[in-house]
Motif scaffolding. Structure first.
Motif, PDB file in Angstrom:
ATOM      1  N   THR A  88      46.334  46.429  39.488  1.00 29.38           N
ATOM      2  CA  THR A  88      46.213  44.959  39.653  1.00 29.38           C
ATOM      3  C   THR A  88      45.299  44.649  40.751  1.00 29.38           C
ATOM      4  N   THR A  89      44.759  43.642  40.846  1.00 30.52           N
ATOM      5  CA  THR A  89      44.542  43.000  42.349  1.00 30.52           C
ATOM      6  C   THR A  89      45.513  42.196  42.804  1.00 30.52           C
ATOM      7  N   GLY A  90      45.383  42.232  44.006  1.00 32.30           N
ATOM      8  CA  GLY A  90      46.788  41.695  44.920  1.00 32.30           C
ATOM      9  C   GLY A  90      47.003  40.471  45.022  1.00 32.30           C
ATOM     10  N   ILE A  91      48.123  39.809  45.516  1.00 29.00           N
ATOM     11  CA  ILE A  91      47.999  38.449  45.763  1.00 29.00           C
ATOM     12  C   ILE A  91      47.753  38.265  47.070  1.00 29.00           C
ATOM     13  N   GLU A  92      47.811  39.260  48.110  1.00 26.14           N
ATOM     14  CA  GLU A  92      47.373  39.046  49.464  1.00 26.14           C
ATOM     15  C   GLU A  92      46.174  39.359  50.019  1.00 26.14           C
ATOM     16  N   GLY A  93      45.404  40.431  48.847  1.00 24.32           N
ATOM     17  CA  GLY A  93      44.454  40.909  49.419  1.00 24.32           C
ATOM     18  C   GLY A  93      44.059  42.306  48.975  1.00 24.32           C
ATOM     19  N   SER A  94      42.899  42.748  48.867  1.00 22.52           N
ATOM     20  CA  SER A  94      42.770  44.122  48.385  1.00 22.52           C
ATOM     21  C   SER A  94      42.681  45.134  49.749  1.00 22.52           C
ATOM     22  N   ARG A  95      42.606  46.361  49.326  1.00 19.73           N
ATOM     23  CA  ARG A  95      42.726  47.507  50.521  1.00 19.73           C
ATOM     24  C   ARG A  95      41.484  47.746  51.314  1.00 19.73           C
ATOM     25  N   ASP A  96      40.285  46.914  50.703  1.00 22.19           N
ATOM     26  CA  ASP A  96      38.946  47.156  51.727  1.00 22.19           C
ATOM     27  C   ASP A  96      38.672  45.945  52.227  1.00 22.19           C
ATOM     28  N   GLY A  97      39.604  45.050  52.445  1.00 22.60           N
ATOM     29  CA  GLY A  97      39.365  43.645  53.407  1.00 22.60           C
ATOM     30  C   GLY A  97      39.080  42.424  52.663  1.00 22.60           C
ATOM     31  N   ALA A  98      38.705  42.639  51.415  1.00 24.03           N
ATOM     32  CA  ALA A  98      38.281  41.372  50.800  1.00 24.03           C
ATOM     33  C   ALA A  98      39.766  40.724  50.143  1.00 24.03           C
ATOM     34  N   ASN A  99      39.333  39.730  49.543  1.00 28.90           N
ATOM     35  CA  ASN A  99      40.748  39.057  49.012  1.00 28.90           C
ATOM     36  C   ASN A  99      40.532  38.682  47.518  1.00 28.90           C
ATOM     37  N   PRO A 100      40.835  39.775  46.631  1.00 29.22           N
ATOM     38  CA  PRO A 100      40.341  39.707  45.433  1.00 29.22           C
ATOM     39  C   PRO A 100      41.298  38.402  44.343  1.00 29.22           C
ATOM     40  N   ALA A 101      42.441  38.228  45.034  1.00 25.71           N
ATOM     41  CA  ALA A 101      43.161  37.197  44.463  1.00 25.71           C
ATOM     42  C   ALA A 101      42.551  35.752  44.739  1.00 25.71           C
ATOM     43  N   SER A 102      41.598  35.647  45.484  1.00 26.54           N
ATOM     44  CA  SER A 102      41.001  34.440  45.512  1.00 26.54           C
ATOM     45  C   SER A 102      40.002  34.206  44.413  1.00 26.54           C
ATOM     46  N   PRO A 154      46.415  31.352  42.894  1.00 24.66           N
ATOM     47  CA  PRO A 154      45.757  32.957  42.806  1.00 24.66           C
ATOM     48  C   PRO A 154      45.648  33.400  41.413  1.00 24.66           C
ATOM     49  N   VAL A 155      44.658  34.012  40.897  1.00 22.65           N
ATOM     50  CA  VAL A 155      44.248  34.479  39.802  1.00 22.65           C
ATOM     51  C   VAL A 155      44.140  36.091  39.785  1.00 22.65           C
ATOM     52  N   LEU A 156      45.032  37.001  39.349  1.00 20.68           N
ATOM     53  CA  LEU A 156      44.939  38.274  39.549  1.00 20.68           C
ATOM     54  C   LEU A 156      44.528  38.947  38.074  1.00 20.68           C
ATOM     55  N   SER A 157      43.655  40.154  38.273  1.00 17.99           N
ATOM     56  CA  SER A 157      43.077  40.616  36.963  1.00 17.99           C
ATOM     57  C   SER A 157      43.908  42.155  37.243  1.00 17.99           C
ATOM     58  N   ALA A 158      44.456  42.542  35.914  1.00 14.71           N
ATOM     59  CA  ALA A 158      45.155  43.759  35.831  1.00 14.71           C
ATOM     60  C   ALA A 158      44.717  44.545  34.843  1.00 14.71           C
ATOM     61  N   PHE A 159      44.796  45.853  34.880  1.00 12.56           N
ATOM     62  CA  PHE A 159      44.289  46.820  33.981  1.00 12.56           C
ATOM     63  C   PHE A 159      45.644  47.713  33.202  1.00 12.56           C
ATOM     64  N   GLY A 160      45.651  47.646  32.040  1.00 19.38           N
ATOM     65  CA  GLY A 160      46.524  48.352  31.314  1.00 19.38           C
ATOM     66  C   GLY A 160      46.407  49.006  29.942  1.00 19.38           C
ATOM     67  N   MET A 161      47.217  49.832  29.666  1.00 17.28           N
ATOM     68  CA  MET A 161      47.079  50.463  28.235  1.00 17.28           C
ATOM     69  C   MET A 161      48.276  50.999  27.831  1.00 17.28           C
ATOM     70  N   THR A 162      48.426  51.262  26.437  1.00 15.92           N
ATOM     71  CA  THR A 162      49.868  51.498  26.149  1.00 15.92           C
ATOM     72  C   THR A 162      50.151  53.028  26.411  1.00 15.92           C
ATOM     73  N   GLU A 163      49.015  53.973  26.462  1.00 12.59           N
ATOM     74  CA  GLU A 163      49.309  55.218  26.935  1.00 12.59           C
ATOM     75  C   GLU A 163      49.764  55.397  28.479  1.00 12.59           C
ATOM     76  N   ALA A 164      49.695  54.352  29.378  1.00 15.05           N
ATOM     77  CA  ALA A 164      50.349  54.371  30.325  1.00 15.05           C
ATOM     78  C   ALA A 164      51.335  53.346  30.662  1.00 15.05           C
ATOM     79  N   THR A 165      52.116  52.973  29.389  1.00 16.47           N
ATOM     80  CA  THR A 165      53.151  52.249  29.640  1.00 16.47           C
ATOM     81  C   THR A 165      52.957  50.805  30.288  1.00 16.47           C
ATOM     82  N   HIS A 166      51.674  50.205  29.786  1.00 19.27           N
ATOM     83  CA  HIS A 166      51.315  49.040  30.400  1.00 19.27           C
ATOM     84  C   HIS A 166      50.363  49.025  31.562  1.00 19.27           C
ATOM     85  N   GLN A 167      50.950  48.352  32.589  1.00 14.61           N
ATOM     86  CA  GLN A 167      50.041  48.479  33.866  1.00 14.61           C
ATOM     87  C   GLN A 167      49.579  49.590  34.442  1.00 14.61           C
ATOM     88  N   VAL A 168      48.351  49.679  34.978  1.00  9.08           N
ATOM     89  CA  VAL A 168      47.877  50.903  35.585  1.00  9.08           C
ATOM     90  C   VAL A 168      47.478  50.452  37.061  1.00  9.08           C
TER      91      VAL A 168
END
Length: 563
Positions: A356-370, A340-354
């Motif tokens: 991420t898509t999840g390994i097992e699926g998103s919170r609205d029923g889709a599976n962004p990890a696929s 699975p490919v996960l896409s994350a968003f981060g920035m220095t001002e937020a100590t990197h990660q803000v």
């Protein structure tokens, strides 16, 4: 002053505690060294680092011992708790041991990019008030070093080590007296652990203070989100002097008891990547889209043998961050690695990660990890891993689900502002909220999608065009390896859309093909009015597209029009 390289852990502890000042109490929260030492207690004999061309393992207990030894040497050299120390090293054992040692000695670490011009290194050291510059290897004696005192750090992993009971040793020196304290950044606090410099691709670099709590919260969130543990291992693809490589790859792995391979030469190599992954038994890796593309290009050029594909299939997941990920790259990575490919968003001002898509699926029923689901959701970077996320309009009003606005953040990993510049802090922070300058949308389930940068939008006759959207469309052409889109002056529309492509060697597209390809995927006003070809595009040190450099380099060159 000559440090003693054979201090025992107990002696180091007493020496450091003796110099603790009332302004740096131990209750300020877990330091980087504390996070790693806690993991080491559970897996003392497990490999923490795999280093050098020989891929030599360094066990957790040995890594902690080396860090203790170097901490004692730093204190013996005259550094005191709260002092700033700059660290200029590649992704190697010297960087890791020096980072842990400085944390152990209650110093504030200022990582520097080794590729920075010498005058810029010196300017950053001066701005941070650094008392010494730790370097990997001998300091240069040709007058090209920054004016700050340079102290070489050498980690020996072979049989020539100087320690009596182990071939592993660390040595600091020769050293001079620490640089006198001539300045302290305005706003520096006793609980600050690191000073990070922003990349400076959209303006002058700014000093971002990371507290012990910022770092610990970010690291723990990444470990929890990806379920990292002693069973996991990775290769340090991203440079360790940036948040992506430092927080996500190095510290999250070490704080969870896993193993990190530091590539030979201290920098990522596509040529050795497959063997490096095999040597450490990698279960995941993280990189920017550009590096994912480089890896895919190399895989395409190699024979697709079954043993090689079986080796790649062992990954639990692949993470991408620091720049937009195209649908084509997602699908290609998933095909090649069967992970699975996960896409994350981060920035220095937020100590990197803000987020991420999840390994097992998103919170609205889709599976962004696929691969398919993430590919169908351009810009999707998933749910928050800690910070509160809001989408705010230009009028300062929070936008409803699905509406585009500026991404605002606040929470335990979001920093308090910038050091030494109250005006820029006031312009970017509002009542504890960080105004990111990024445009995005939130779904009803709280899934964030990135829509571009406010300052990079192209205004064509009142139509606001996202360069990332146009790039995402062009990246789908089989003859395009990389693309950059930017605005150029236009006498009628104010700005027009320009594109620069790096073609694949075997299938360079014609300009007519590119225009026709865009017609099926973009609105008429979004189609680039001109195209240029290039052998490569400029990137920042962390590997993301340097848009300012692209506009400066290609905006002045003759354009081939397709109006």
């Amino acid at each position: 002053m000559t440090p003693n390289p054979t201090n025992s852990g107990q002696a180091v502890t007493h020496q450091i505690e003796a110099y603790r000042s009332p302004e740096t109490p131990a209750s300020r929260g877990p330091r980087i060294a504390d996070l790693v030492e806690a993991a080491a207690a559970g897996v003392p004999e497990a490999p923490a680092l795999i280093v050098a061309a020989e891929r030599t393992p360094i066990a957790y207990r040995d890594m902690v011992r080396l860090a203790d030894d170097l901490a004692g040497q730093l204190v013996a050299a005259g550094l005191r708790p709260g002092d700033r120390v700059a660290l200029r090293a590649g992704s190697n054992a010297e960087f890791v041991i020096a980072l842990l040692a400085a944390s152990r000695a209650h110093l504030v670490v200022v990582p520097l990019d080794p590729a920075l011009p010498v005058h810029e290194q010196g300017a950053r050291c001066q701005a941070a008030g650094a008392r010494a510059l730790l370097v990997d290897g001998a300091a240069r004696d040709d007058g090209e070093e920054p004016s700050i005192r340079s102290w070489p750090v050498a980690v020996r992993v072979g049989p020539d080590g100087s320690a009596a009971d182990s071939p592993l040793s660390v040595h600091l020196g020769p050293v001079t007296e620490p640089h006198p304290v001539t300045s302290t950044p305005d706003g520096l606090r006793a609980d600050d652990a690191m000073i990070m410099f922003t990349g400076g691709t959209t303006g002058s670099p700014k000093m971002v203070p990371w507290t012990h709590a910022n770092i610990a919260t970010s690291v723990r969130a990444i470990i929890a989100e990806y379920r990292l543990g002693p069973q996991d291992a990775t290769v340090a693809v991203m440079p360790l002097y940036h948040g992506h490589g430092l927080i996500a790859a190095l510290l999250s792995t070490l704080a969870s008891g896993g193993a990190v391979l530091l590539p030979a030469g201290g920098r990522f190599s596509a040529r050795t990547f497959a063997d490096d992954m095999d040597a450490v038994g990698a279960t995941w890796y993280t990189a920017v889209p550009t590096i994912h593309q480089i890896l895919l290009e190399r895989l395409r050029s190699e024979s697709g043998s079954e043993p090689a594909r079986a080796k790649r299939a062992s990954l639990r997941f692949i993470r991408s961050c620091s720049a937009p990920l195209t649908a084509e790259t997602v699908l290609a990575l998933q095909r090649e690695f069967s992970a699975p490919v996960l896409s994350a968003f981060g920035m220095t001002e937020a100590t990197h990660q803000v987020t991420t898509t999840g390994i097992e699926g998103s919170r609205d029923g889709a599976n962004p990890a696929s691969g398919a689901s993430l590919a169908l959701s351009p810009g999707l970077v998933g749910h928050s891993t800690g910070p509160q996320v809001a989408i705010v309009g230009s009028d300062g009003v929070t936008q409803p689900a699905g509406a585009i606005g500026e991404i605002w953040l606040r929470g335990a990993t979001v920093v308090r502002g910038y050091l030494g510049d109250p005006a820029i802090t006031a312009a970017n922070f509002t009542n504890g909220w960080l105004r990111t300058g990024d445009l995005g949308t939130l779904s009803k389930a709280g899934e964030l999608s990135i829509r571009g940068r406010i300052k990079e939008l192209i205004n064509r006759g009142g139509e606001k065009i996202s360069p990332e959207r146009v790039e995402g469309a062009l990246a789908g052409h089989p003859g395009v390896m990389e693309v950059a889109v930017f605005g150029v002056p236009d006498p009628i529309y104010g700005e027009s859309v320009a594109a620069v492509i790096v073609p694949r060697a075997a299938a360079s597209p014609t300009l007519e093909e590119l225009q026709e390809f865009c017609r099926d995927r973009l609105a008429a006003f979004e189609i680039p009015a001109s195209f240029q070809e290039a052998g490569e595009l400029p990137h920042t040190a962390k590997g993301s597209l340097d848009r300012r450099a692209v506009a400066e380099l290609f905006g002045r060159q003759p354009q081939q029009s397709h109006s």
